[in-house]
Structure formats: structure tokens, C-alpha cells
Design a protein around this motif. Structure first.
Motif, mmCIF file in Angstrom:
data_model
loop_
_atom_site.group_PDB
_atom_site.id
_atom_site.type_symbol
_atom_site.label_atom_id
_atom_site.label_comp_id
_atom_site.label_asym_id
_atom_site.label_seq_id
_atom_site.Cartn_x
_atom_site.Cartn_y
_atom_site.Cartn_z
ATOM 1 N N ALA A 115 33.682 53.979 0.837
ATOM 2 C CA ALA A 115 32.855 54.008 -0.371
ATOM 3 C C ALA A 115 33.320 52.923 -1.340
ATOM 4 O O ALA A 115 32.519 52.166 -1.893
ATOM 5 C CB ALA A 115 32.930 55.384 -1.030
ATOM 6 N N GLY A 116 34.647 52.830 -1.521
ATOM 7 C CA GLY A 116 35.192 51.816 -2.425
ATOM 8 C C GLY A 116 34.851 50.413 -1.951
ATOM 9 O O GLY A 116 34.521 49.532 -2.744
ATOM 10 N N GLY A 117 34.892 50.218 -0.610
ATOM 11 C CA GLY A 117 34.563 48.913 -0.045
ATOM 12 C C GLY A 117 33.100 48.566 -0.272
ATOM 13 O O GLY A 117 32.755 47.411 -0.549
ATOM 14 N N ASN A 118 32.228 49.581 -0.171
ATOM 15 C CA ASN A 118 30.807 49.348 -0.397
ATOM 16 C C ASN A 118 30.548 48.850 -1.816
ATOM 17 O O ASN A 118 29.706 47.984 -2.032
ATOM 18 C CB ASN A 118 30.011 50.640 -0.155
ATOM 19 N N VAL A 119 31.257 49.412 -2.764
ATOM 20 C CA VAL A 119 31.066 48.990 -4.159
ATOM 21 C C VAL A 119 31.746 47.639 -4.390
ATOM 22 O O VAL A 119 31.187 46.740 -5.016
ATOM 23 C CB VAL A 119 31.618 50.060 -5.134
ATOM 24 N N GLY A 120 32.947 47.505 -3.818
ATOM 25 C CA GLY A 120 33.727 46.288 -4.041
ATOM 26 C C GLY A 120 33.108 45.046 -3.427
ATOM 27 O O GLY A 120 33.278 43.939 -3.936
ATOM 28 N N GLU A 121 32.373 45.240 -2.327
ATOM 29 C CA GLU A 121 31.807 44.099 -1.626
ATOM 30 C C GLU A 121 30.912 43.261 -2.534
ATOM 31 O O GLU A 121 30.933 42.031 -2.501
ATOM 32 C CB GLU A 121 31.005 44.592 -0.415
ATOM 33 N N ARG A 122 30.103 43.944 -3.361
ATOM 34 C CA ARG A 122 29.206 43.198 -4.255
ATOM 35 C C ARG A 122 30.021 42.414 -5.301
ATOM 36 O O ARG A 122 29.641 41.330 -5.707
ATOM 37 C CB ARG A 122 28.223 44.136 -4.975
ATOM 38 N N LEU A 123 31.152 43.008 -5.721
ATOM 39 C CA LEU A 123 32.006 42.283 -6.671
ATOM 40 C C LEU A 123 32.618 41.055 -6.025
ATOM 41 O O LEU A 123 32.718 39.985 -6.645
ATOM 42 C CB LEU A 123 33.130 43.193 -7.176
ATOM 43 N N MET A 124 33.023 41.186 -4.763
ATOM 44 C CA MET A 124 33.607 40.043 -4.061
ATOM 45 C C MET A 124 32.567 38.947 -3.900
ATOM 46 O O MET A 124 32.895 37.765 -3.931
ATOM 47 C CB MET A 124 34.185 40.477 -2.710
ATOM 48 N N GLY A 125 31.302 39.364 -3.754
ATOM 49 C CA GLY A 125 30.219 38.390 -3.691
ATOM 50 C C GLY A 125 30.129 37.560 -4.953
ATOM 51 O O GLY A 125 29.629 36.436 -4.946
#
Lengths: 257, 235
Positions: A107-117
Motif C-alpha cells: 500500500a505504501g509503495g502504491n502511494v509512494g510510486e506517484r511521489l517518485m514519479g
């Protein structure tokens, strides 16, 4: 009155002989919630895909006011430019969460991925923001390392919302975000969408076949039938005093709860 | 022009496409106005179109013709043909509408429901919260209910939440559709007092009150809507 954030002009799409979307035009201003309603096959999801540039129209344009203030035709952007826009300034909450989430990633990765983008690389900051957003969509912090494949339908939709909103988008597209959920779960999700969109001043286009959802969330409504927008206006006026025969049929077919 | 609200030759009918397009005329030739400090009460039997007039003024119903002018500070807006965004802005700043029924938002507490109405009407969070508590207390809604969503409340309790929502902000034009229909005498008196305070502050009211005591307590003028009956009733 504020300048339009999104400008749709004459969008038309055919599948063979069938008109899936016929000459649709509208403006959306910042903070405005537009509901697109109609029965299955009316073209509302096609319209959303055209706006999101996932489909190419046969004719018509979608223009968006970029962060620099200029209104640009999205067809004129490079593929990379369009993708960057969709990943940061736009959100897309899908009916099928498995298409809006990465099901094997936490779940954290799903949210974080957009930030990494957006270029964020600091693990602690990403995790802190993910935690903050999980809290805002009422997902227990203890679930941050669980993948959404282990989540219920309502939790998956809330996670999709967190994933989309973490980058502070100005426009969010939603395709039937509450259908297929239990009524009590729906109410919770609707309340969350209503609250966050108002708090953050989001412009939202929400496709739904549920007129109650449209009434609760939207300022304006567009009724679609056979690819055309047949009636549009203030949501409560269209629902309480529908003008078009088809809108009258839609409204009168709803069971009052 | 000093009126807050002016109907000019307004007509309204319903076309029922699902009933072979039969046309139901509701009202025609409606001309009336509401000045600051005035409480104009619509009279006439049920079915005469009283609620429809309020809904047209709120932009909730379409009109066949005429103009409905609402004063917004120095400008005048015609609700009949205004853009939806302009109507929404009027509702936020100028027009409050209180019906008999509370449209319940799931899961939101009573106090927050009222505070939200104040925030939409331009009050600060702090002012909205203070006024919401004051209004709910004056309307005799027990404090133990404030933290609960109003969905399970009695009709009279929901109606008082609705009144608090409608009156919390300083909107200058109030449209009141039987706001006291299921209230007891004591609470009706509270509502009458709240309405008189709004009038004294310069607001205008267009209202429907079947209860004669309530009507006598607030009305400055009564307009009989049967005089707006459409000339020729369609078959």
C-alpha cells in the motif's frame, strides 16, 4: 468567474458505424465537480478515456491549463509530456481497482510510486507522506506494508484515492468509483470523496450510473445517451426538474430509498 | 432597485414526456417582490404552486418564461437564465433555502452538518462553530445529539437541524418552505424569533407557513398565489 481548467470541444469517436461519443463540448473550472450520467453503453466511459487521452478521438480537442497558466491542446504534447501530466497533475480513480493499483506492491509503495514519479527519492519522506495519506483515507497505518490484493473492495478504492491525491493533482477523473461496493462502504467512500474534493479544491469529472452519487458529489451534471450529451445543467435542477424525455425516464426509474 | 428578490411575469409548467407529453401548467404571470426587512408569505391551497415558486427562486426548477431577479450586492442576477456556476455562487452568498426535509449526508455529525453550511456561507470555522452551537441550543436540540449524524433523528429534530443550517450564515434572502411543519409550539416560537431577528438585520423572506400562528408572528404581507393560476388549464 475563473478561467477553465479543462476545455473539451467537439469530441467525437466512432467504433465502426456506432457513435460512442458525438460532438461533446464543455468547460470545467477549478474546484468544479461534473457528473456524467447515463446507462451502460451511453458513451460516458468512452468520453472519460478520450479526456484522459487513453483513446484518440476521430475529431475534437481536449485542452488543459498547464501550471504555467497556458491552455494547451493535449494532442500537441509529447507522449512523455502527457504521461507526466497524468502522473502528477491529474488523477484517475478507476472502477476496477486492479487497473488503478499495482496489486503486488505494498500500500505504501502504491502511494509512494506517484511521489517518485515527481522526482522524490528520500525514503523517509516518501514513507511519511504515504502514512499521512493512508490516514486521510482511513486506512490503518499497520497495513502500509500489505499489498492491496489483501484489501477489501472499499479499502482498495480508498487506496486508489490516496495514490492519486498524494501528488496534489488539480483534476481527478473517476469512473464509477463506488459501484460494486456494499451500501455502507459506498457511503463512507462518497463522504471521503466529497470531503477531500472540497478541502483540496479539486476539479473532478465523475462518471456514474447512480443519480444519488451524482446528486451528492457534483455541481453540474451531463446526461448522456447514445454518445450524445442530451441535457446538462445544475445538478439539482436537472434531477428535480428534468427537461428531456430520456432524463425524465432516468430520474423516474430510480427507487426512492 | 432596492428589492432583494423580484419575480417578473414568471410562468412555469411541467411537460410530462412519459405521459404522452401532457403539459401541467403550474403558475403564470407571477410578479412579486421582496424588499429588505420584508416577510412575504405565500398563501393558497396546496397544489397552487407555492413550493414551485420557492424552488424557481432557488434555481432548483426551470421557468418557461419571465425573469427572477436576485440582488447580489451591487449586481442583479436573473436566476432563470444564469449559468449554473452563478446560481451556485448566489446560493453560497445570498440565498438560503430551508425545506421541510433534510437531505442527509451519510456519517457527518449534526454539529458538522451545521458548521459546513456556515462555512459554505462564508463564515470562518470559529464563527461557524460558535453560531452552530448557539443555534442548536436555541432550537432545543439536546447536546447529546450534536455528535450524531441526523439520519436517525425524528422529523422534528431533523427539521431543526435544517433550520440551523439555513439560518447560520448571513444570507440576505431566505426561502422558507414550511420550516416549522413538524415542530411543537415552543420550537415554532423559537423559529419565529430567529426569523424576526433576520428581518431586523435587513434580510428578506419569501415563505410558506400553513400554521396561522407562525404566519401571524412573522408575515409582513401575504400574497395569494391563486391569482397566478394559469388561465387555461390544459386537458
Amino acid at each position: 468567474m475563473s478561467e477553465p481548467l479543462l476545455q473539451v470541444r467537439g469530441l467525437t469517436k466512432r467504433y465502426g458505424a456506432r457513435l460512442a461519443c458525438a460532438d461533446v463540448s464543455f468547460d470545467l473550472v477549478p474546484g468544479e465537480v461534473l457528473a456524467i450520467v447515463g446507462e451502460s453503453g451511453s458513451g460516458k466511459s468512452t468520453l472519460l478515456s478520450l479526456i484522459a487521452t487513453e483513446l484518440a478521438p476521430d475529431s475534437g480537442t481536449v485542452s488543459y491549463r498547464m501550471r504555467d497558466g497556458a491552455l494547451r491542446d493535449l494532442a500537441g504534447l509529447s507522449e512523455a509530456g502527457r504521461r507526466a501530466l497524468m502522473r502528477t497533475d491529474w488523477g484517475f480513480v478507476r472502477q476496477d481497482a486492479t487497473k488503478g493499483l499495482r496489486m503486488a506492491v505494498s500500500a505504501g509503495g502504491n502511494v509512494g510510486e506517484r511521489l517518485m514519479g515527481l522526482g522524490e527519492r528520500h525514503y523517509g519522506r516518501i514513507r511519511a507522506q504515504a502514512l499521512d495519506w493512508l490516514g486521510r483515507v482511513e486506512i490503518d497505518a499497520g497495513r502500509i506494508d500489505d499489498p492491496p490484493s489483501q484489501f477489501s473492495g472499499g479499502m482498495r478504492q480508498r487506496l486508489q484515492i490516496a495514490r492519486n491525491l498524494v501528488t496534489a493533482p488539480r483534476l481527478v477523473l473517476m469512473d464509477e468509483p463506488t459501484s460494486g461496493l456494499d451500501v455502507s462502504v459506498q457511503a463512507r467512500l462518497l463522504d471521503l470523496i466529497r470531503r477531500l474534493s472540497a478541502e483540496l479544491g479539486l476539479a473532478v469529472i465523475i462518471v456514474t450510473h447512480d443519480l444519488a452519487v451524482a446528486r451528492l458529489l457534483s455541481h453540474r451534471i451531463a446526461v448522456m445517451r447514445a454518445g450524445r450529451v442530451i441535457e446538462t445543467g445544475l445538478t439539482d435542477r436537472v434531477l428535480d426538474d428534468p427537461e428531456h424525455a430520456y432524463t425524465q425516464l432516468l430520474v423516474s426509474s430510480v427507487l426512492a430509498a | 432597485m432596492t428589492a432583494l428578490l423580484t419575480f417578473q411575469d414568471v410562468a412555469k409548467s411541467f411537460t410530462l414526456h412519459l405521459r404522452d407529453g401532457v403539459v401541467l401548467p403550474v403558475v403564470g404571470g407571477v410578479s412579486l417582490s421582496v424588499a429588505p426587512g420584508e416577510c412575504v408569505v405565500l398563501g393558497g391551497p396546496s397544489g397552487a404552486g407555492k413550493s414551485s415558486l420557492l424552488k424557481m427562486a432557488y434555481g432548483n426548477y426551470r421557468c418557461d418564461g419571465g425573469a427572477i431577479l436576485v440582488r447580489d450586492g451591487d449586481t442583479i442576477v436573473d436566476v432563470v437564465c444564469a449559468d449554473p456556476r452563478v446560481v451556485l455562487a448566489l446560493r453560497a452568498r445570498v440565498i438560503a433555502y430551508v425545506s421541510q426535509f433534510l437531505r442527509v449526508i451519510p456519517r457527518v455529525s449534526t454539529l458538522d452538518v451545521v458548521v459546513a453550511a456556515g462555512r459554505e456561507g462564508g463564515l470562518s470555522e470559529e464563527t461557524a462553530r460558535a453560531r452552530a452551537k448557539d443555534l442548536l441550543a436555541r432550537l432545543n436540540l439536546p447536546e447529546r445529539l450534536w455528535g450524531l449524524p441526523p439520519a436517525t433523528f425524528s422529523g422534528g429534530e431533523q427539521q431543526r437541524v435544517n433550520i440551523a443550517r439555513g439560518l447560520i450564515a448571513d444570507r440576505p434572502l431566505l426561502l422558507l418552505d414550511e420550516p416549522t411543519a413538524s415542530l411543537d409550539a415552543q420550537n415554532r416560537a423559537v423559529v419565529a424569533e430567529l426569523v424576526r431577528e433576520k428581518l431586523a438585520a435587513g434580510a428578506g423572506v419569501l415563505g410558506i407557513f400553513h400554521d396561522s400562528e407562525m404566519r401571524d408572528a412573522v408575515a409582513t404581507r401575504i400574497v395569494d398565489v391563486t391569482r397566478f393560476a394559469p388561465q387555461a388549464r390544459a386537458a
